[in-house]
Design a protein around this motif. Structure first.
Motif, PDB file in Angstrom:
ATOM      1  N   GLN A  37       0.847  -1.194   0.000  1.00 42.26           N
ATOM      2  CA  GLN A  37       0.000   0.000   0.000  1.00 42.26           C
ATOM      3  C   GLN A  37       0.868   1.224   0.000  1.00 42.26           C
ATOM      4  O   GLN A  37       1.152   1.800   1.043  1.00 42.26           O
TER       5      GLN A  37
ATOM      6  N   TYR B  39     -19.129  -3.886  -2.732  1.00 42.23           N
ATOM      7  CA  TYR B  39     -17.947  -3.879  -1.867  1.00 42.23           C
ATOM      8  C   TYR B  39     -17.474  -5.303  -1.601  1.00 42.23           C
ATOM      9  O   TYR B  39     -16.285  -5.614  -1.704  1.00 42.23           O
ATOM     10  N   ARG B  42     -15.872  -6.827  -4.629  1.00 38.65           N
ATOM     11  CA  ARG B  42     -14.527  -6.308  -4.897  1.00 38.65           C
ATOM     12  C   ARG B  42     -13.518  -6.890  -3.920  1.00 38.65           C
ATOM     13  O   ARG B  42     -12.375  -7.184  -4.290  1.00 38.65           O
ATOM     14  N   LYS B  43     -13.959  -7.041  -2.680  1.00 36.32           N
ATOM     15  CA  LYS B  43     -13.044  -7.621  -1.693  1.00 36.32           C
ATOM     16  C   LYS B  43     -12.773  -9.090  -2.008  1.00 36.32           C
ATOM     17  O   LYS B  43     -11.627  -9.546  -1.975  1.00 36.32           O
ATOM     18  N   GLY B  53      -7.993  -5.064  -2.755  1.00 36.77           N
ATOM     19  CA  GLY B  53      -9.262  -4.423  -3.042  1.00 36.77           C
ATOM     20  C   GLY B  53      -9.275  -2.981  -2.602  1.00 36.77           C
ATOM     21  O   GLY B  53      -8.230  -2.414  -2.292  1.00 36.77           O
ATOM     22  N   PRO B  54     -10.457  -2.360  -2.552  1.00 36.73           N
ATOM     23  CA  PRO B  54     -10.509  -0.948  -2.159  1.00 36.73           C
ATOM     24  C   PRO B  54      -9.994  -0.761  -0.748  1.00 36.73           C
ATOM     25  O   PRO B  54     -10.421  -1.445   0.176  1.00 36.73           O
ATOM     26  N   GLU B  56      -8.761   2.745   0.296  1.00 35.95           N
ATOM     27  CA  GLU B  56      -8.417   4.135   0.589  1.00 35.95           C
ATOM     28  C   GLU B  56      -9.580   4.973   1.100  1.00 35.95           C
ATOM     29  O   GLU B  56      -9.372   5.908   1.848  1.00 35.95           O
ATOM     30  N   GLY B  64      -9.241   5.635   5.688  1.00 40.42           N
ATOM     31  CA  GLY B  64      -8.635   4.848   4.632  1.00 40.42           C
ATOM     32  C   GLY B  64      -7.203   4.570   4.978  1.00 40.42           C
ATOM     33  O   GLY B  64      -6.568   5.331   5.696  1.00 40.42           O
ATOM     34  N   GLY B  71     -11.318   0.477   2.901  1.00 35.78           N
ATOM     35  CA  GLY B  71     -12.080   0.956   1.751  1.00 35.78           C
ATOM     36  C   GLY B  71     -13.575   0.904   1.927  1.00 35.78           C
ATOM     37  O   GLY B  71     -14.310   0.873   0.950  1.00 35.78           O
ATOM     38  N   GLN B  74     -15.886   3.048  -0.143  1.00 38.60           N
ATOM     39  CA  GLN B  74     -15.652   3.113  -1.589  1.00 38.60           C
ATOM     40  C   GLN B  74     -16.936   3.079  -2.405  1.00 38.60           C
ATOM     41  O   GLN B  74     -17.128   3.888  -3.310  1.00 38.60           O
ATOM     42  N   THR B  75     -17.850   2.160  -2.069  1.00 36.41           N
ATOM     43  CA  THR B  75     -19.047   2.051  -2.908  1.00 36.41           C
ATOM     44  C   THR B  75     -19.946   3.261  -2.743  1.00 36.41           C
ATOM     45  O   THR B  75     -20.628   3.659  -3.682  1.00 36.41           O
ATOM     46  N   ASP B  78     -18.527   5.777  -4.884  1.00 36.14           N
ATOM     47  CA  ASP B  78     -18.815   5.439  -6.280  1.00 36.14           C
ATOM     48  C   ASP B  78     -20.246   5.792  -6.646  1.00 36.14           C
ATOM     49  O   ASP B  78     -20.517   6.254  -7.751  1.00 36.14           O
TER      50      ASP B  78
END
Lengths: 440, 357
Positions: A37, B39, B42-43, B53-54, B56, B64, B71, B74-75, B78
């Protein structure tokens, strides 16, 4: 038929195998994850060994660093930089100021305040040339291998360009004010510079020059002749000038003798004439108005330097600056400063006495002291925003000045020139009025 | 006269409030499902591919960064991005149909939820034709998909929508045949009756070898019906850009996404209800546990169990997605017509015999 079932069986088997594979990765995610990261964690930097003591060599040039406490503001690094990425601004404390600029670690006494020392690392090409001239060894490349002093910023990344411009000097506002850097602060805030505080000086020098034209007084004026482009003409003119000056004649006489010498040599061009004219202008008697005004002292910010408490001084100076920007008279200024200090609960009797010195003998009977026409040169027109208008005004100004008109006449000429060109806006008008005072 | 009007108004208002309550509830479930599932997906996909995955975009105090929940926002970010995006309608598109299509797809998914139970009581309407209704309504979306592909006036979109239509229509047959097996045994299309049969006997997946097979046939068909990998040829990125969704952006595209994840949830809940005992706890299936353990079978525990099973099945769908490569069009049809349908038919016959014995 058997092939059909074999296919199905094979399909199911590979199906299960595939699911097992992904599940294995899913379950062992903690060990298998390959992602680093980046901004949060970084690969460790390996120690580098290349066969000689690295500490002594600036092998890795990661970025420039300045020990600003050691910088004496000599500008050597700025001059050495081939890409001009170093910008230094210094302010010299006025004579007699007891401001202590500090002492470097080499024991050198600093003579000025470094107001700005910025290095634009987006422009730097890491040539290291700036580090050698530095007499105090205070600018150097950091990030040498295994350097204990500074970590290697090896990725050297930033989200915006601004953060790659490093500001090393960060003097406090009160320090800058203490060394007489009001104009520096004003320039930083995007304001026009203040008028010089001692307006009498140029008038006096000129008058002494006219009264008693010593060669020393005339000497700097030789440079006026540098405006002549033709080398031969320039040399002849200069020779005549020097001879005349040595003879002790005044400027007008010098100009006359130069003209005679040039005409003799058949080199009296238009250009030379123009230059001679400008030479003559310097000795025309300066408008009387200026002398009148100069007798009335402008409130001087330096009066406040007597204040001992730094906070109080800074505050008073700030109010002073704001008021003088607003064109207030001295007595109004004093009132404002006193009110401001009172509000901040910093008003001692001593302070009050000092502040009152700003406007000691302003007679109450004069309702509005005539606006100080202090610095009457073409720069006053810089306040005009429109470039075309400014150009026109300056041209008219110069022409009128060359003709030897008085200040109010000059203003009038500029005004008429502008109104002829249909550029005389209200802003310009007020500006001109403020320059010319009531006399315009 | 007055009385009649008053009572009519009464009925209207009471029905209206009920309907709007149910509608808002369904919409919330769809939206939250899409948020969480994206989410989740993606994970899951990241972990299966040795990524993170996300990581941040944090939210609600989760910062983050390096932590596992880095993350979590994240969704949501989005979604905000999607809703504020420019809404593009191509010049040569059939504008009316193009605007209409996503709403048809969305309504198809939305209306299906009327028959989908979230627990024994959390059910908008307990039809006597429950399963039939769900199957019928979940294929309404095909109309929207074909409209979207046609209206986009883009060859990839049209290809994608035709493939999607062909795929969904084909895979409805094995799916329907496997569900008929259950209906045949339980003797009812009603959701409550089917779960009731499982409460009395056992989960349908353990009813017989044929039912066991039918579970897989239905689940595979379900994956194909929701156009998910390995059956995602309608939107195959590497061939068709994004299939029928190519020309869509912003809010309308978000509707597609919402419906897609809603369809996933529908298929998984239906599988859970029909084959895995619905809102029954695993303990209720066996008689070896003491009575006191059956507290896990209350009304609200039912919602937990049904969502637990559905989410497990959604995970399996994602697991499929990140394991298998996409099927070719002919392979897809081969699998449906030559494998799943014969198996489902034979299953049906065998189960009938099993029930007679």
């Amino acid at each position: 038929m058997s092939e059909y079932f074999a296919n199905i069986f094979y399909g199911l088997k590979s199906f299960a195998e595939g699911l097992q594979l992904t599940m294995r990765h899913f379950r062992n995610r903690k060990d298998l994850v390959a992602t680093l990261q980046y901004p949060h964690e970084k690969w460790p930097i390996e120690d580098r060994h290349i066969g000689f003591p690295l500490e002594e060599y600036n092998i890795i040039r990661s970025r420039l660093n300045v020990d600003i406490d050691d910088c004496i503001g000599c500008l050597q690094c700025e001059r050495a930089c081939p890409v001009d990425c170093i910008k230094i601004e210094t302010i010299k404390p006025p004579k007699g100021s007891d401001f202590d600029c500090g002492i470097t670690s080499n024991g050198t006494k600093m003579k000025m305040l470094v107001a700005r020392f910025s290095i634009d690392m987006t422009e730097c090409m890491f040539c290291n040339l700036c580090t050698f001239p530095c007499p105090e060894d205070c600018i150097y490349m950091v990030g040498g291998p295994n350097s204990s002093k500074h970590e290697i910023e090896y990725e050297y990344a930033s989200r915006d360009r601004e953060s790659l411009i490093f500001q090393f000097a960060n003097p406090s506002e009160s320090d800058v004010l203490a060394v007489g850097g009001e104009n520096y602060l004003r320039a930083k805030a995007g304001l026009p510079p203040l008028a010089p505080e001692v307006p009498v000086k140029p008038v006096e020098t000129v008058s002494t020059a006219t009264e008693k034209p010593t060669p020393t007084a005339g000497e700097p004026d030789v440079k006026v002749l540098n405006g002549i482009t033709d080398r031969m003409v320039r040399a002849t003119a200069k020779k005549a000038f020097m001879a005349a000056a040595r003879g002790g004649s005044d400027l007008a006489a010098i100009a006359k003798s130069i003209q005679a010498a040039l005409e003799e040599a058949g080199k009296f061009t238009d250009e030379a004439k123009a230059v001679l004219d400008s030479l003559a202008v310097t000795q025309t008697p300066t408008p009387v108005t200026v002398n009148e005004v100069s007798s009335e002292a402008k409130p001087d910010i330096k009066t406040l330097n007597v204040l001992e408490d730094k906070m109080v001084r800074g505050m008073a100076k700030k109010i002073f600056m704001a008021e003088s920007r607003g064109g207030k008279s001295a007595s109004e200024m004093v009132d404002a400063i006193l009110a401001g200090l009172k509000e901040a609960d910093k008003l001692t009797p001593e302070t009050e006495a000092v502040v009152r010195q700003l406007a000691p003998e302003v007679p109450v009977s004069t309702p509005k002291p005539s606006a100080p026409v202090t610095d009457f040169n073409v720069k006053v027109l810089n306040g005009i925003e429109d470039r075309m208008t400014r150009g026109l005004a300056k041209k008219a100004f110069m022409a009128a000045q060359r003709e030897g008109k008085s200040a109010s006449e000059i203003i009038q000429t500029v005004q008429t020139a502008l109104s002829e060109a249909d550029k005389l806006t209200d802003d310009v008008k007020t500006l001109l009025l403020s320059i010319g005072g009531d006399k315009a | 006269m007055n009385g009649i009007w008053a009572s009519t108004l009464d009925i209207l208002t009471s029905y209206g409030s009920m309907i709007s309550l149910a509608g808002v509830g369904i919409f919330l479930i769809m939206a939250v499902n899409a948020l969480v599932a994206v989410y989740f997906e993606r994970k899951v996909s990241a972990f299966m591919q040795d990524r993170l995955g996300p990581m941040e975009v944090g939210i609600f105090g989760f910062k983050g960064g390096k932590k596992f929940w880095g993350g979590i926002g994240q969704t949501i970010a989005d979604t905000v991005k999607l809703l504020t995006k420019e809404d593009i309608l191509p010049d040569s598109a059939d504008k009316k149909l193009m605007i209409l299509a996503p709403f048809i797809i969305f309504i198809g998914a939305f209306v299906t939820f009327i028959g989908v139970p979230f627990s024994s009581v959390l059910l908008v309407s307990n039809f006597n034709i429950g399963i039939f209704y769900i199957i019928a309504m979940s294929s309404v979306g095909v109309v929207g998909i074909i409209l979207a592909g046609w209206a986009s006036n883009n060859k990839w979109s049209l290809y994608g929508s035709l493939r999607s239509a062909a795929q969904i229509i084909s895979y409805e047959i094995p799916a329907g045949l496997s569900l008929i097996l259950v209906v045949l045994v339980a003797g009812s299309l009603n959701i409550h009756d089917i779960v009731g049969w499982q409460a009395d006997h056992r989960w349908f997946i353990f009813h017989s070898p044929m039912a066991f097979l039918a579970f897989f046939v239905y689940f595979i068909s379900g994956v194909a019906e929701t156009n998910r990998t390995p059956f995602d040829i309608p939107e195959a990125e590497s061939e068709l850009v994004a299939g029928w969704m190519t020309e869509y952006s912003g809010f309308r595209w978000a509707l597609f996404f919402l419906s897609e994840y809603a369809n996933m949830l529908i298929v998984c809940i239906l599988t859970a209800v029909v084959f895995l005992g619905g809102w029954l706890s695993p303990m209720a299936m066996f008689n070896i546990f003491p009575e006191s353990w059956l507290i896990f079978d209350g009304i609200w525990w039912g919602a937990f169990w049904i969502m637990f099973k559905a989410i497990f099945l959604i995970f399996v769908m994602m697991w499929f997605r990140w394991t298998f490569p996409r099927l070719r069009v002919d392979q897809l049809m081969y699998l449906c017509w030559k494998v799943l349908i014969p198996f489902a038919l034979v299953n049906l016959v065998l189960v009938s015999i099993w029930e007679l014995l």
